[in-house]
Design a protein around this motif. Structure first.
Motif, PDB file in Angstrom:
ATOM      1  N   SER A  91       0.814  -1.220   0.000  1.00 51.78           N
ATOM      2  CA  SER A  91       0.000   0.000   0.000  1.00 51.78           C
ATOM      3  C   SER A  91       0.846   1.268   0.000  1.00 51.78           C
ATOM      4  O   SER A  91       0.352   2.349  -0.320  1.00 51.78           O
ATOM      5  N   PRO A 236      -0.768   6.028   1.341  1.00 54.75           N
ATOM      6  CA  PRO A 236      -1.800   6.218   2.364  1.00 54.75           C
ATOM      7  C   PRO A 236      -1.354   7.263   3.379  1.00 54.75           C
ATOM      8  O   PRO A 236      -0.169   7.555   3.506  1.00 54.75           O
ATOM      9  N   ARG A 297      -7.371   1.226  -0.511  1.00 56.51           N
ATOM     10  CA  ARG A 297      -6.330   1.763  -1.399  1.00 56.51           C
ATOM     11  C   ARG A 297      -6.554   1.355  -2.847  1.00 56.51           C
ATOM     12  O   ARG A 297      -5.712   1.618  -3.706  1.00 56.51           O
TER      13      ARG A 297
END
Length: 455
Positions: A91, A236, A297
């Motif tokens: 991510s 993120p 995500r």
């Protein structure tokens, strides 16, 4: 001839000789003759068991019991922690934390950043749990700053090791608190006074000195599980990433405080103990990461399933080695070496503080387990300390913990975790991790002795 050798040493002393020969054989066969570590640990464990008098029909079962007991916890922790780490990597969460820390501390001070975050994250959790949670961050920090993995990773493991060995609410420390009848709050206070400078000396300072002297291979297969080179992708948020990685820490902390939050035996108490178990806490955090760092995500379920499968293959060798170390541990205990260490220590005129450190150190060297060393040593030394009226039981807890960290070597599961994840040889691991653990042990003992002299 047999009578001659028997006259030289007692049967108990021969057990110590056999243990020493086994440890030397392990190091030589793995480091010098390049024999597979798992095979070597198995051969030496069975050989030691036979030499020490464990019946041939039982020695394999004893070894298997040690392997199974160790893997029962470690395999689950490594698997779940690796999945959580993989989600952080895929991510971009680990990269976000790395960037943020670099920005806060500056590229020249990342080794200070790592010991800081390891000390905080490792406070309520096992060393192995903290390690698998933080290793993706260490890989990313090392890659982004272009520094040696040792300069980043050694401060990290120093912080984790110090809080694991010295600071409640870690299980071994809590056992020692009970045995010595110490006050938990004062023990934590003194442990922080001792632990913070100890972690700094064994972590950033030692890493700064040793890292230039150790040349690691350019290619690290495990590092590739946690590194992505796409600098342009959207990462993120720092907050959601920190929440995800700290979730198991918070859950385990709640489990540690369960008896303070709710009366023992109530449903709430049982629930807190359940979610505070390291395996359950990591399982919950991993499931949460599938959403926060996966679905949220833009990854689909097939991608998440692939991530969770792909990351497990590189951990198979580590898991086997850790299990084999547990098998050797069980052989050493079943052979009666622990009793001989007790007898050896009682023959020496030592203060309770030094006796706690020494017994734990000998148990650590023999069994490879800091938890076993600390809990066993506390049980041995506590009656002596209480009978002598030693006035500082909190310092006894810390001294015993310091002894339990000394000289991590080939019978310690942590040794193999560090070796494999850092992609080092056995010799390099001895020069770095083993020395680091020994520095922690002696420096912590020095600070505890200084505190005792001032009180």
């Amino acid at each position: 001839m047999d009578a001659f050798f028997s006259a030289l040493l007692t049967p108990g002393q021969w057990l110590l000789v056999y243990a020493a020969i086994s440890i030397i054989a392990l190091i030589l066969l793995i480091a010098r003759y390049r024999l597979n570590p798992f095979i070597t640990l198995t051969l030496v464990s069975l050989g030691l068991g036979l030499m020490a008098g464990i019946p041939a029909k039982d020695v394999v079962f004893v070894y298997e019991a040690g392997v199974g007991k160790t893997l029962g916890h470690i395999a689950l922790v490594v698997a779940l922690g690796t999945m959580l780490g993989k989600m952080m990597a895929e991510s971009g969460g680990a990269e976000q934390i790395a960037r943020t820390m670099i920005r806060w501390f500056g590229e020249k001070n990342v080794h200070w950043a790592m010991v800081f975050i390891a000390f905080l994250v490792g406070f309520p959790i096992f060393f192995e749990v903290g390690f698998v949670l933080l290793i993706p961050i260490a890989f990313n920090v090392a890659r982004r700053t272009g520094t040696s993995m040792l300069l980043v990773g050694l401060p990290m493991v120093a912080g984790l090791s110090v809080v694991h060995g010295l600071v409640p609410p870690h299980p071994a420390a809590m056992i020692a608190v009970g045995e010595y009848q110490a006050n938990v709050g004062r023990t934590i206070f003194y442990a922080l006074i001792v632990g913070i400078p100890t972690a700094i000396i064994a972590g950033p300072i030692f890493a700064k000195w040793i890292a230039p002297k150790i040349q690691l291979p350019a290619h690290n297969p495990l590092e590739e599980q946690f590194i992505h080179a796409d600098a342009e992708r959207q990462l993120p948020g720092f907050g959601i990433t920190l929440f995800t990685i700290m979730l198991p820490v918070v859950l385990m902390l709640l489990g540690g405080w369960a008896d303070l939050i709710a009366e023992r035996g109530t449903r709430l108490n049982d629930f807190l103990l359940f979610i505070g178990n390291s395996v359950v806490a990591l399982l919950i955090a991993t499931l949460v990461s599938f959403y926060t760092l996966g679905l949220a995500r833009g990854f689909n379920r097939d991608s998440i399933l692939k991530f969770s499968h792909d990351c497990l293959a590189p951990t198979a060798g580590i898991t086997l080695l850790v299990g084999a170390g547990g098998g050797l541990n069980r052989i050493l205990v079943e052979a009666g070496i622990a009793k001989e260490i007790v007898a050896f220590s009682s023959d020496m005129a030592l203060t309770p503080l030094m006796m706690g450190w020494l017994v734990a150190a000998l148990m650590r060297i023999a069994t490879g387990s800091a938890t076993v060393a600390m809990s066993t040593a506390a049980g041995i030394v506590a009656p002596i300390a209480l009978a002598a009226g030693y006035p500082h039981p909190e310092l006894l807890v810390i001294a015993t913990g310091a002894g339990s960290l000394i000289l991590s070597h080939v019978n310690d599961g942590g040794f193999w975790l560090i070796k494999e994840y850092f992609n080092m040889t056995v010799t390099q691991t001895l020069k770095t991790w083993t020395v680091l653990e020994t520095i922690i042990s002696f420096v912590a003992l020095a600070f505890v002795s200084l505190l005792a002299a001032m009180m």
